[in-house]
Enzyme design. Structure first.
Site, PDB file in Angstrom:
ATOM      1  N   ASN A   9       0.869  -1.175   0.000  1.00 34.51           N
ATOM      2  CA  ASN A   9       0.000   0.000   0.000  1.00 34.51           C
ATOM      3  C   ASN A   9       0.910   1.230   0.000  1.00 34.51           C
ATOM      4  OD1 ASN A   9      -1.833   1.987   0.581  1.00 34.51           O
ATOM      5  ND2 ASN A   9      -2.776   0.912   2.321  1.00 34.51           N
ATOM      6  N   ARG A  92      -2.096  -1.862  -3.938  1.00 32.82           N
ATOM      7  CA  ARG A  92      -3.289  -1.028  -3.852  1.00 32.82           C
ATOM      8  C   ARG A  92      -3.138   0.080  -4.891  1.00 32.82           C
ATOM      9  NH1 ARG A  92      -5.356   2.423   1.380  1.00 32.82           N
ATOM     10  NH2 ARG A  92      -7.232   3.218   0.398  1.00 32.82           N
ATOM     11  N   HIS A 180     -11.771   4.109  -1.372  1.00 31.93           N
ATOM     12  CA  HIS A 180     -11.746   3.285  -0.148  1.00 31.93           C
ATOM     13  C   HIS A 180     -12.441   1.943  -0.385  1.00 31.93           C
ATOM     14  CE1 HIS A 180     -11.232   7.157   2.406  1.00 31.93           C
ATOM     15  NE2 HIS A 180     -10.074   6.513   2.333  1.00 31.93           N
ATOM     16  N   LEU A 208     -13.568   6.679   8.450  1.00 33.23           N
ATOM     17  CA  LEU A 208     -13.065   7.975   8.919  1.00 33.23           C
ATOM     18  C   LEU A 208     -11.600   7.848   9.313  1.00 33.23           C
ATOM     19  CD1 LEU A 208     -16.121   9.037  11.175  1.00 33.23           C
ATOM     20  CD2 LEU A 208     -15.799   9.392   8.716  1.00 33.23           C
ATOM     21  N   GLY A 211      -7.900  10.108   5.183  1.00 31.91           N
ATOM     22  CA  GLY A 211      -8.876  10.225   4.105  1.00 31.91           C
ATOM     23  C   GLY A 211     -10.191   9.717   4.677  1.00 31.91           C
ATOM     24  N   ARG A 240      -7.545  17.360   3.142  1.00 36.22           N
ATOM     25  CA  ARG A 240      -8.347  17.604   1.933  1.00 36.22           C
ATOM     26  C   ARG A 240      -9.647  18.319   2.296  1.00 36.22           C
ATOM     27  NH1 ARG A 240      -8.290  11.584  -0.270  1.00 36.22           N
ATOM     28  NH2 ARG A 240      -6.653  11.161   1.260  1.00 36.22           N
ATOM     29  N   ASN A 331     -11.270   4.378  16.671  1.00 31.67           N
ATOM     30  CA  ASN A 331     -10.602   4.741  17.927  1.00 31.67           C
ATOM     31  C   ASN A 331     -11.164   5.920  18.693  1.00 31.67           C
ATOM     32  OD1 ASN A 331      -8.338   2.814  17.748  1.00 31.67           O
ATOM     33  ND2 ASN A 331      -7.862   3.966  15.899  1.00 31.67           N
ATOM     34  N   GLU A 378      -7.574  -3.412   4.957  1.00 32.01           N
ATOM     35  CA  GLU A 378      -7.446  -3.291   3.497  1.00 32.01           C
ATOM     36  C   GLU A 378      -6.399  -4.255   2.960  1.00 32.01           C
ATOM     37  OE1 GLU A 378      -6.813   0.847   4.287  1.00 32.01           O
ATOM     38  OE2 GLU A 378      -8.374   1.437   2.892  1.00 32.01           O
TER      39      GLU A 378
HETATM   40  P1  ADP Z   1      -5.109   6.733   6.709  1.00 32.25           P
HETATM   41  O1  ADP Z   1      -6.186   7.356   5.878  1.00 32.25           O
HETATM   42  O2  ADP Z   1      -3.790   7.438   6.603  1.00 32.25           O
HETATM   43  O3  ADP Z   1      -5.031   5.219   6.612  1.00 32.25           O
HETATM   44  P2  ADP Z   1      -6.000   6.204   9.424  1.00 32.25           P
HETATM   45  O4  ADP Z   1      -7.157   5.337   9.101  1.00 32.25           O
HETATM   46  O5  ADP Z   1      -4.807   5.576  10.050  1.00 32.25           O
HETATM   47  O6  ADP Z   1      -5.561   7.094   8.195  1.00 32.25           O
HETATM   48  O7  ADP Z   1      -6.535   7.363  10.397  1.00 32.25           O
HETATM   49  C1  ADP Z   1      -5.717   8.392  10.845  1.00 32.25           C
HETATM   50  C2  ADP Z   1      -6.554   9.321  11.721  1.00 32.25           C
HETATM   51  O8  ADP Z   1      -7.068   8.564  12.822  1.00 32.25           O
HETATM   52  C3  ADP Z   1      -5.786  10.496  12.297  1.00 32.25           C
HETATM   53  O9  ADP Z   1      -6.543  11.690  12.222  1.00 32.25           O
HETATM   54  C4  ADP Z   1      -5.626  10.100  13.751  1.00 32.25           C
HETATM   55  O10 ADP Z   1      -5.588  11.213  14.600  1.00 32.25           O
HETATM   56  C5  ADP Z   1      -6.887   9.333  13.992  1.00 32.25           C
HETATM   57  N1  ADP Z   1      -6.772   8.471  15.170  1.00 32.25           N
HETATM   58  C6  ADP Z   1      -6.050   7.346  15.309  1.00 32.25           C
HETATM   59  N2  ADP Z   1      -6.160   6.886  16.581  1.00 32.25           N
HETATM   60  C7  ADP Z   1      -6.978   7.750  17.243  1.00 32.25           C
HETATM   61  C8  ADP Z   1      -7.473   7.850  18.567  1.00 32.25           C
HETATM   62  N3  ADP Z   1      -7.166   6.937  19.484  1.00 32.25           N
HETATM   63  N4  ADP Z   1      -8.297   8.874  18.865  1.00 32.25           N
HETATM   64  C9  ADP Z   1      -8.596   9.802  17.962  1.00 32.25           C
HETATM   65  N5  ADP Z   1      -8.163   9.775  16.690  1.00 32.25           N
HETATM   66  C10 ADP Z   1      -7.370   8.766  16.339  1.00 32.25           C
END
Ligand code: ADP
Length: 400
Positions: A9, A92, A180, A208, A211, A240, A331, A378
């Site tokens: 990825n 990916r 996605h 969420l 992206g 974005r 999370n 993914e």
């Molecule tokens: P990507 O699109 O890069 O794969 P991710 O799915 O890893 O992104 O999500 C990243 C986002 O998730 C960031 O904004 C990060 O702050 C948020 N995030 C990750 N863990 C937590 C948490 N425990 N509480 C709040 N936000 C979180």
């Protein structure tokens, strides 16, 4: 198919890889690794599936950084593929355009077509294709498979796909594709495993992360989605903008004198949570900040996500389930609560304790809409799609 599959990825600033052992339908994670900070100080971490650390180091890579990185991956996996030889690499790839609604074995002709889609994903598509080309150079013997983020949405409702612009542009392929898709494929499979009944329901899946997008899903199929022809559309994201008035774009060109390159940079890298807060694209930083602009950025993110969830419900003429996934969705109890509280009118009642505990079901028993958290994966979808393409090739060859 038996052997190992490498799932890759490649993003604009990070590159994640996973190695799976495959025995028929059984996929076992062996290694996970990640290169971060590719535009500044590259850092590599690799762990075995058990969590045992294999590498955690800053790298000194120079001009041919990406090639070095990819060569390193092959070095790292050698001892893990002795008994289960590496059979293929699954990449990916952001955009499969109108031609690809399923994963495909990469060859020159496929790559040429995928290059033409760069304007539809200027941030991700070049990074994805750069890795593909380097892998082909380093290991020309190894089959490479492209797995597309657009493919899941290929049959969305025609009314969701078509933009109300002159037909001649629609006919040339300017339409909503949605992204996605690997994540939504995984969630659709999980919904099906959890219960057939649930899978048949009208679900809004909220991916969420940095992206962010939503998918309106019924019977395991996409009906509508928030991202558009590019992954710039829809929800506000980390950097974005999401959907803005196209007239704003025109005004920024005509009145503010922004060039196409300036605009691209602003809308992809400088907007969203970062643009509004002026602090960070990372939600954790904003949640920890006392600055009023941080709170405003969070409020806007929640407002945008909630409004679009209701719009996905409208596309399906109703909604029975809401699923949260990806970094924020999996999370952040705070953000889930803010979103769910704004959806009370549509029939969402949160179980506060379950939400705090990141439980599988976080809606209260009386909630009309069931709310779940389903961690996405993914990479395993990449590995499965890749193995399927390779397996079909073998089957075809055996039959020929
Ligand atoms: P990507 O699109 O890069 O794969 P991710 O799915 O890893 O992104 O999500 C990243 C986002 O998730 C960031 O904004 C990060 O702050 C948020 N995030 C990750 N863990 C937590 C948490 N425990 N509480 C709040 N936000 C979180």
């Amino acid at each position: 198919m038996n052997g190992s599959i490498l799932a890759l990825n490649a993003g604009s600033s990070s590159l994640k890889f996973r190695l799976y052992e495959v025995h028929g339908e059984q996929f076992t994670l062996i290694l996970r690794g990640q290169f971060d900070g590719l535009n500044a100080t590259p850092h590599l971490t690799v762990k075995e599936a058990s969590g045992k650390e294999i590498a955690d180091l800053d790298l000194e890579l120079e001009d041919n950084m990406r090639e070095d990185m990819l060569s390193r991956i092959f070095e790292i996996i050698v001892p893990y593929t002795v008994n289960n030889p590496l059979r293929a690499v699954g990449h990916r790839v952001l955009h499969g355009g109108e031609r690809f609604s399923a994963p495909v074995l990469l060859d020159d002709a496929v790559l040429d077509y995928l290059e033409t889609l760069v304007p539809m994903g200027p941030l991700h598509q070049p990074a994805n294709l750069a890795s593909v080309k380097l892998f082909r150079k380093i290991r020309p013997d190894l089959p490479q498979v492209a797995c597309f983020d657009t493919a899941f949405h290929v049959n969305i409702d025609e009314r969701a796909a078509r933009y109300p612009i002159p037909r001649r542009y629609g006919d040339k392929g300017y339409r909503r594709f949605g992204f996605h898709g690997l994540s939504y494929t995984y969630i659709a499979e999980r919904l099906h495993q959890i219960s057939d009944y649930l899978a048949r329901k009208r679900s809004v899946v909220a991916h969420l992360g940095n992206g962010s997008s939503l998918c309106a899903m019924r019977n395991g199929k996409a009906v509508d989605t928030t991202m558009g022809m590019t992954p710039l559309g829809g929800l506000m994201m980390g950097t974005r903008s999401g959907t803005v008035d196209p007239g704003l774009v025109l005004a920024l060109i005509e009145t503010e004198g922004l060039s196409p390159a300036d605009l691209k940079h602003m809308l992809y890298y400088d907007s969203g949570l970062l643009g509004v807060s002026g602090i960070s694209p990372d939600l954790r930083d904003l949640l920890a900040s006392d600055e009023p602009y941080a709170a405003q950025a969070i409020a806007l993110y929640v407002f945008s996500a909630t409004r679009e969830i209701a719009s996905m419900a409208a596309s399906m003429e109703g909604m029975d389930a809401l699923v949260f996934t990806a970094g924020i969705g999996e999370n952040s109890a705070v953000i889930r609560k803010m979103i769910c509280d704004r959806l009370a009118w549509i029939g969402v009642t949160l179980d506060e304790e379950a939400n705090q505990a990141n439980a599988a079901i976080i809606s209260a028993p009386e909630s009309r809409i069931e709310v779940r958290i389903i961690p996405t994966d993914e990479e395993v979808v990449l590995a499965k799609q890749t193995a399927k393409v390779i397996g079909e090739g073998e089957h075809g060859e055996a039959a020929a």
